[in-house]
Design a protein around this motif. Structure first.
Motif, PDB file in Angstrom:
ATOM      1  N   HIS A 127     -32.925 -37.753  -6.770  1.00 26.22           N
ATOM      2  CA  HIS A 127     -33.075 -36.521  -8.300  1.00 26.22           C
ATOM      3  C   HIS A 127     -32.328 -37.569  -9.261  1.00 26.22           C
ATOM      4  O   HIS A 127     -32.833 -37.015 -10.508  1.00 26.22           O
ATOM      5  CB  HIS A 127     -32.477 -35.234  -8.065  1.00 26.22           C
ATOM      6  CG  HIS A 127     -33.132 -34.542  -7.344  1.00 26.22           C
ATOM      7  ND1 HIS A 127     -33.796 -33.570  -7.940  1.00 26.22           N
ATOM      8  CD2 HIS A 127     -33.000 -33.854  -6.086  1.00 26.22           C
ATOM      9  CE1 HIS A 127     -35.339 -32.330  -6.738  1.00 26.22           C
ATOM     10  NE2 HIS A 127     -34.387 -32.871  -5.853  1.00 26.22           N
ATOM     11  N   HIS A 128     -31.210 -38.095  -8.540  1.00 26.14           N
ATOM     12  CA  HIS A 128     -30.764 -38.384  -9.778  1.00 26.14           C
ATOM     13  C   HIS A 128     -31.246 -39.675 -10.199  1.00 26.14           C
ATOM     14  O   HIS A 128     -30.747 -39.751 -12.166  1.00 26.14           O
ATOM     15  CB  HIS A 128     -28.780 -38.825  -9.262  1.00 26.14           C
ATOM     16  CG  HIS A 128     -28.043 -37.670  -9.063  1.00 26.14           C
ATOM     17  ND1 HIS A 128     -27.109 -37.324 -10.522  1.00 26.14           N
ATOM     18  CD2 HIS A 128     -28.300 -37.056  -8.208  1.00 26.14           C
ATOM     19  CE1 HIS A 128     -27.212 -36.280  -9.984  1.00 26.14           C
ATOM     20  NE2 HIS A 128     -27.355 -35.706  -8.870  1.00 26.14           N
ATOM     21  N   GLY A 154     -24.643 -33.147   0.982  1.00 19.43           N
ATOM     22  CA  GLY A 154     -25.825 -33.209   0.227  1.00 19.43           C
ATOM     23  C   GLY A 154     -24.784 -32.859  -1.644  1.00 19.43           C
ATOM     24  O   GLY A 154     -25.123 -33.532  -2.571  1.00 19.43           O
ATOM     25  N   SER A 155     -24.100 -31.458  -1.295  1.00 20.23           N
ATOM     26  CA  SER A 155     -24.141 -30.915  -2.551  1.00 20.23           C
ATOM     27  C   SER A 155     -22.740 -32.261  -3.044  1.00 20.23           C
ATOM     28  O   SER A 155     -22.709 -31.803  -4.167  1.00 20.23           O
ATOM     29  CB  SER A 155     -23.245 -29.717  -2.345  1.00 20.23           C
ATOM     30  OG  SER A 155     -24.095 -28.819  -0.976  1.00 20.23           O
ATOM     31  N   SER A 210     -25.307 -29.554   4.579  1.00 24.90           N
ATOM     32  CA  SER A 210     -25.923 -28.944   3.277  1.00 24.90           C
ATOM     33  C   SER A 210     -24.472 -29.662   1.962  1.00 24.90           C
ATOM     34  O   SER A 210     -24.456 -29.262   1.285  1.00 24.90           O
ATOM     35  CB  SER A 210     -25.640 -27.283   2.874  1.00 24.90           C
ATOM     36  OG  SER A 210     -26.556 -27.109   3.250  1.00 24.90           O
ATOM     37  N   THR A 245     -31.822 -29.447 -12.678  1.00 22.83           N
ATOM     38  CA  THR A 245     -31.682 -30.887 -11.089  1.00 22.83           C
ATOM     39  C   THR A 245     -30.611 -29.393 -10.035  1.00 22.83           C
ATOM     40  O   THR A 245     -31.042 -29.688  -8.852  1.00 22.83           O
ATOM     41  CB  THR A 245     -30.844 -31.930 -11.698  1.00 22.83           C
ATOM     42  OG1 THR A 245     -32.073 -32.398 -12.420  1.00 22.83           O
ATOM     43  CG2 THR A 245     -30.659 -32.692  -9.968  1.00 22.83           C
ATOM     44  N   GLN A 246     -30.312 -28.932 -11.162  1.00 14.50           N
ATOM     45  CA  GLN A 246     -29.111 -27.933  -9.873  1.00 14.50           C
ATOM     46  C   GLN A 246     -29.943 -27.565  -8.741  1.00 14.50           C
ATOM     47  O   GLN A 246     -30.080 -27.131  -7.434  1.00 14.50           O
ATOM     48  CB  GLN A 246     -27.842 -27.048 -10.417  1.00 14.50           C
ATOM     49  CG  GLN A 246     -26.902 -27.025  -9.663  1.00 14.50           C
ATOM     50  CD  GLN A 246     -26.161 -27.475  -9.585  1.00 14.50           C
ATOM     51  OE1 GLN A 246     -25.900 -28.855 -10.081  1.00 14.50           O
ATOM     52  NE2 GLN A 246     -25.424 -27.520  -8.168  1.00 14.50           N
ATOM     53  N   HIS A 248     -24.408 -35.457  -4.295  1.00 11.32           N
ATOM     54  CA  HIS A 248     -24.552 -34.487  -5.601  1.00 11.32           C
ATOM     55  C   HIS A 248     -23.764 -34.696  -7.189  1.00 11.32           C
ATOM     56  O   HIS A 248     -23.868 -35.155  -8.040  1.00 11.32           O
ATOM     57  CB  HIS A 248     -25.836 -33.659  -5.967  1.00 11.32           C
ATOM     58  CG  HIS A 248     -25.843 -32.911  -7.092  1.00 11.32           C
ATOM     59  ND1 HIS A 248     -27.053 -32.786  -8.074  1.00 11.32           N
ATOM     60  CD2 HIS A 248     -25.119 -31.201  -7.908  1.00 11.32           C
ATOM     61  CE1 HIS A 248     -26.721 -32.220  -8.916  1.00 11.32           C
ATOM     62  NE2 HIS A 248     -25.773 -31.363  -8.949  1.00 11.32           N
ATOM     63  N   VAL A 258     -30.889 -36.355  -2.293  1.00 13.65           N
ATOM     64  CA  VAL A 258     -29.995 -36.536  -3.388  1.00 13.65           C
ATOM     65  C   VAL A 258     -30.468 -37.377  -4.923  1.00 13.65           C
ATOM     66  O   VAL A 258     -30.518 -37.621  -5.587  1.00 13.65           O
ATOM     67  CB  VAL A 258     -28.714 -36.503  -3.162  1.00 13.65           C
ATOM     68  CG1 VAL A 258     -27.811 -36.711  -4.461  1.00 13.65           C
ATOM     69  CG2 VAL A 258     -28.346 -35.383  -2.210  1.00 13.65           C
ATOM     70  N   LEU A 264     -32.396 -29.210  -6.763  1.00 14.79           N
ATOM     71  CA  LEU A 264     -31.771 -30.095  -5.188  1.00 14.79           C
ATOM     72  C   LEU A 264     -31.375 -29.095  -4.026  1.00 14.79           C
ATOM     73  O   LEU A 264     -31.420 -29.036  -2.743  1.00 14.79           O
ATOM     74  CB  LEU A 264     -30.275 -30.770  -5.688  1.00 14.79           C
ATOM     75  CG  LEU A 264     -29.612 -31.407  -4.585  1.00 14.79           C
ATOM     76  CD1 LEU A 264     -30.467 -32.334  -3.963  1.00 14.79           C
ATOM     77  CD2 LEU A 264     -28.432 -31.806  -5.256  1.00 14.79           C
ATOM     78  N   LEU A 320     -32.405 -29.025  -0.649  1.00 13.61           N
ATOM     79  CA  LEU A 320     -31.322 -29.096   1.272  1.00 13.61           C
ATOM     80  C   LEU A 320     -32.166 -27.828   1.635  1.00 13.61           C
ATOM     81  O   LEU A 320     -31.712 -28.301   2.767  1.00 13.61           O
ATOM     82  CB  LEU A 320     -30.125 -28.879   0.698  1.00 13.61           C
ATOM     83  CG  LEU A 320     -29.368 -30.046  -0.579  1.00 13.61           C
ATOM     84  CD1 LEU A 320     -28.214 -30.270  -1.067  1.00 13.61           C
ATOM     85  CD2 LEU A 320     -29.854 -31.367   0.198  1.00 13.61           C
ATOM     86  N   GLN A 340     -22.926 -36.618 -10.264  1.00 16.36           N
ATOM     87  CA  GLN A 340     -23.032 -35.892 -11.620  1.00 16.36           C
ATOM     88  C   GLN A 340     -22.007 -36.380 -12.214  1.00 16.36           C
ATOM     89  O   GLN A 340     -22.182 -37.422 -13.620  1.00 16.36           O
ATOM     90  CB  GLN A 340     -23.082 -34.579 -11.343  1.00 16.36           C
ATOM     91  CG  GLN A 340     -24.022 -33.545 -10.456  1.00 16.36           C
ATOM     92  CD  GLN A 340     -25.310 -33.091 -12.055  1.00 16.36           C
ATOM     93  OE1 GLN A 340     -25.739 -34.394 -12.954  1.00 16.36           O
ATOM     94  NE2 GLN A 340     -24.868 -32.425 -12.669  1.00 16.36           N
TER      95      GLN A 340
END
Length: 211
Positions: A152-153, A90-91, A87, A189-190, A94, A149, A193, A197, A98
């Motif tokens: 998403h972007h 992935g975060s 996790s 998105t947040q 992301h 991830v 995502l 996850l 960003q």
């Protein structure tokens, strides 16, 4: 005297300065607009000077991916429960994308296999293998998280606007479930995502139990 200053500036240029300039340009103009000539102009040097640090544009793109990934994973600890490590990975990825949106297209289009990125992957594989995943499954986990991830972007921020519920113009009218889902506002998105996850980790926990 001006020529001496230019020579000294060229001699003092580092690969990190080249990469930093490339990251800035990718973020401001997009990765597709990136070129060795533009990076050189940003640094105030001749384009040929860059080739002392990166052999070609592809190597420069790899260096951007490596830089963004290294920066993103700096705070991720490869210890503790595998669920948390996955996790956090992935975060962190992301958050890195960003901060550097120009790198998203590069992450999506090239593997960027460098010594540094391979060391980072190996550290993640060790955590997952120690938890009971086979080496192959562990690698697939890393790919799955990164793919979620990056996807998403890569879709761009416009996807958020397109997916946002528009209850104020009656789009949700006559659709009670959609209206209920949209009651708390757009799904950004947040939130998407974070849900992805969590679902990945939950599914992986089941798969691990079956191994």
């Amino acid at each position: 005297m001006a020529e001496q200053r230019a020579q000294g500036r060229h001699a003092g240029l580092t690969k990190q300065q080249v990469v930093d300039a490339a990251v800035r340009l990718a973020d401001s103009d997009g990765a597709a607009a990136l070129s060795m000539r533009k990076v050189a102009r940003e640094l105030g040097v001749e384009a040929m000077t860059l080739y002392h640090h990166v052999p070609n544009k592809q190597a420069l793109e790899d260096a951007i991916v490596e830089h963004v990934l290294d920066e993103a994973l700096e705070s991720v600890s490869a210890s503790g429960p595998w669920e948390r490590v996955v996790s956090d990975y992935g975060s962190a990825l992301h958050d890195g994308l960003q901060r550097h949106p120009g790198a998203a297209a590069l992450f999506a289009s090239r593997p960027a296999i460098t010594e540094r990125t391979m060391d980072q992957v190996e550290a993640l594989l060790e955590v997952l293998h120690d938890a009971g995943f086979t080496p192959r499954d562990a690698l697939l986990v890393v790919y799955a998280v990164a793919g979620a991830v990056i996807g998403h972007h890569a879709s761009g921020r416009a996807a958020d606007d397109a997916a946002a519920p528009s209850t104020d113009v009656g789009v949700a009218g006559g659709r009670p479930l959609f209206s209920a889902a949209a009651a708390d506002g757009p799904v950004d998105t947040q939130e998407r995502l974070a849900f992805t996850l969590r679902a990945l980790v939950d599914g992986l926990r089941v798969r691990l139990a079956a191994l």
